[in-house]
Design an enzyme around this catalytic site. Structure first.
Site, PDB file in Angstrom:
ATOM      1  N   HIS A  21     -63.799 -20.510 -31.178  1.00 47.97           N
ATOM      2  CA  HIS A  21     -63.541 -21.182 -32.460  1.00 47.97           C
ATOM      3  C   HIS A  21     -62.455 -22.254 -32.319  1.00 47.97           C
ATOM      4  O   HIS A  21     -62.650 -23.416 -32.720  1.00 47.97           O
ATOM      5  CB  HIS A  21     -63.127 -20.145 -33.500  1.00 47.97           C
ATOM      6  CG  HIS A  21     -62.872 -20.717 -34.860  1.00 47.97           C
ATOM      7  ND1 HIS A  21     -63.826 -20.745 -35.843  1.00 47.97           N
ATOM      8  CD2 HIS A  21     -61.752 -21.275 -35.396  1.00 47.97           C
ATOM      9  CE1 HIS A  21     -63.326 -21.309 -36.923  1.00 47.97           C
ATOM     10  NE2 HIS A  21     -62.061 -21.633 -36.685  1.00 47.97           N
ATOM     11  N   GLU A  22     -61.321 -21.858 -31.759  1.00 51.63           N
ATOM     12  CA  GLU A  22     -60.207 -22.800 -31.652  1.00 51.63           C
ATOM     13  C   GLU A  22     -60.497 -23.914 -30.647  1.00 51.63           C
ATOM     14  O   GLU A  22     -60.025 -25.037 -30.807  1.00 51.63           O
ATOM     15  CB  GLU A  22     -58.924 -22.055 -31.260  1.00 51.63           C
ATOM     16  CG  GLU A  22     -58.470 -21.017 -32.275  1.00 51.63           C
ATOM     17  CD  GLU A  22     -58.246 -21.595 -33.669  1.00 51.63           C
ATOM     18  OE1 GLU A  22     -57.931 -22.800 -33.776  1.00 51.63           O
ATOM     19  OE2 GLU A  22     -58.410 -20.840 -34.642  1.00 51.63           O
ATOM     20  N   HIS A  25     -62.061 -26.795 -32.524  1.00 45.51           N
ATOM     21  CA  HIS A  25     -61.074 -27.677 -33.154  1.00 45.51           C
ATOM     22  C   HIS A  25     -60.386 -28.554 -32.098  1.00 45.51           C
ATOM     23  O   HIS A  25     -60.217 -29.765 -32.279  1.00 45.51           O
ATOM     24  CB  HIS A  25     -59.996 -26.843 -33.862  1.00 45.51           C
ATOM     25  CG  HIS A  25     -60.494 -26.050 -35.031  1.00 45.51           C
ATOM     26  ND1 HIS A  25     -61.284 -26.593 -36.018  1.00 45.51           N
ATOM     27  CD2 HIS A  25     -60.274 -24.755 -35.383  1.00 45.51           C
ATOM     28  CE1 HIS A  25     -61.550 -25.662 -36.933  1.00 45.51           C
ATOM     29  NE2 HIS A  25     -60.953 -24.540 -36.560  1.00 45.51           N
TER      30      HIS A  25
END
Length: 454
Positions: A21-22, A25
């Site tokens: 997920h990170e 980003h």
């Protein structure tokens, strides 16, 4: 030992999924020219920090492995050097900010697709959907189901395994109305059946979907041959030996182990007459049935298990779904899309009261499933990761302040009105979001504790 395995599997799962997920980003921010100050896996005190040569980003492994974050240069969160102002997140145009925030959930979905792709190439084991006993008076009985029918399709979707049957049934139950199903009889005849759904909420209680419809998987009859005996059990004390074949109990013939177990369970504290075959000869025995308390109900217990089944005993019931790489990729995309949509629909139906809130799971329940999946092998654990990754992707897209979806909502409002929301409104939204998430966390932990205690 099981607790340790569950904790380790849970930490590993969260670590992998948070990283995915990170990283979404992080990589999109970098590609769009935004300065990334820190990429952290975990919260709290840093345990390990490193920085690659020539890299402006600090990489951190922190003490609490329950999440992570990507910190970018942003004037709202601290002073930004004048030279870095053009690369500050808050100074980017809306499409760039939107892309950076959206990338996190998107990478969760991409991870799920990749995991399912590997799973479908390796082969997904399952149990053929052969129907066992039909509950009298149930929806399945009214629809015309018969024992040994094989469910081949639900609402036009092919069903090779019981897992697929339950997934499709759950989807159709949420839609309401009758469910069209296709079955094949043992003789090879194809029949179309229609199951009427009465109480959607009751059917969505955990573990109640098949039972509520009156369906049960067929289990091949296990020979009534005694295997391992508990030394202090009443079976051993009554003279039973490993290898004995039970011919009759209480004067009634015994054809399989399942029926023998049912008689014993229904006879706590009684003495039953047995006829067994031992070394080719029949022998009369008197079996004293002990008792055990299960959920406040006394059931018969004798301390005996069935003999080891021959190799291949369950082969006729097992199937494996295996695909070549392109077909497996398509199946991965399709499964991810199906699970995402089903998660959204189920969540909405929970809000309006159609689906039981008992389906919500918290960290305790997820850790237990992580442990079971890890013990079951790499494929099972990968499937668990894919399912949770989809759930995280969907959850983070919800328009709740604090979550990625809340930021996307802010950006959309900003685009519509031509200016950012006031700082006061953003802070108010953050507080509301925190309260909602804390309420949800308390509720799911309560659900977990109820499951554990029961």
């Amino acid at each position: 030992m099981q607790i340790i395995i569950s904790i380790l599997a849970y930490v590993a799962a969260i670590g992998v999924l948070v990283t995915a997920h990170e990283f979404g980003h992080f990589i999109v921010a970098r590609r769009l020219g935004i300065k990334v100050l820190r990429f952290s896996i975990g919260f709290g005190k840093p345990l390990y920090t490193w920085r690659r040569k020539g890299d402006e980003t600090e990489y951190v492994l922190a003490a609490l492995p329950l999440g992570g974050y990507v910190k970018m240069a942003d004037e709202r969160e601290g002073e930004v050097a004048e030279a870095d102002l053009p690369r500050a997140f808050n100074r980017q145009r809306i499409p760039k900010r939107f892309a950076v925030v959206l990338a996190g959930p998107v990478f969760n979905f991409l991870f799920a697709i990749l995991a399912y792709w590997v799973i479908f190439m390796a082969g997904v084991p399952g149990i053929r959907p052969v129907v066992g006993d039909i509950k009298p008076g149930s929806a399945a009985a009214a629809a015309g189901f018969e024992a040994r029918d094989v469910i081949t399709a639900v609402a036009g979707h092919e069903t090779a395994t019981w897992d697929t049957v339950q997934l499709e049934l759950f989807r159709e139950v949420l839609r309401g109305g009758p469910i069209a199903m296709q079955v094949t009889t043992p003789a090879g005849e194809s029949r179309a059946l229609e199951v009427q759904v009465q109480d959607v909420h009751a059917l969505t209680e955990p573990g109640m979907l098949l039972t509520g419809l009156g369906l049960a998987p067929w289990i091949p009859p296990i020979p009534p041959v005694v295997g391992e005996l508990t030394p202090d059990g009443t079976a051993a004390a009554s003279g039973l030996k490993s290898g004995d074949r039970v011919l009759s109990v209480a004067g009634k013939p015994v054809s399989d182990w399942q029926s023998l177990v049912q008689v014993i369970r229904d006879s706590p504290g009684r003495t039953l007459a047995l006829v067994v075959e031992r070394d080719g000869r029949s022998q009369d025995l008197t079996l004293k049935v002990g008792s055990a308390d299960v959920d406040g109900v006394s059931i018969g217990h004798v301390g005996a298990g069935f003999a080891r089944l021959p190799d291949g005993f369950y082969d006729s019931l097992t199937v494996e779904q295996r695909y070549n790489p392109p077909a497996a990729l398509w199946q991965g995309i399709k499964r991810t899309a199906d699970m995402s949509w089903l998660t959204l629909v189920a969540g909405w139906n929970m809000l309006i009261g159609n689906v039981s809130l008992k389906n919500l799971s918290g960290p305790i329940d997820i850790a237990q499933y992580a442990g079971y999946a890890a013990e079951s092998g790499v494929t099972a654990f990968l499937e668990f990761l894919a399912f949770v990754s989809v759930s995280l992707g969907v959850l983070n897209l919800l328009p709740i302040p604090v979550l990625d979806g809340g930021h996307l909502l802010y950006f959309s409002v900003e685009a519509a009105k031509g200016s950012p929301l006031s700082e006061r409104m953003e802070v108010l939204g953050q507080r509301v979001g925190i309260v909602l998430l804390l309420t949800l966390m308390v509720f799911v932990i309560y659900n977990d504790l109820i499951r554990v205690l029961s």
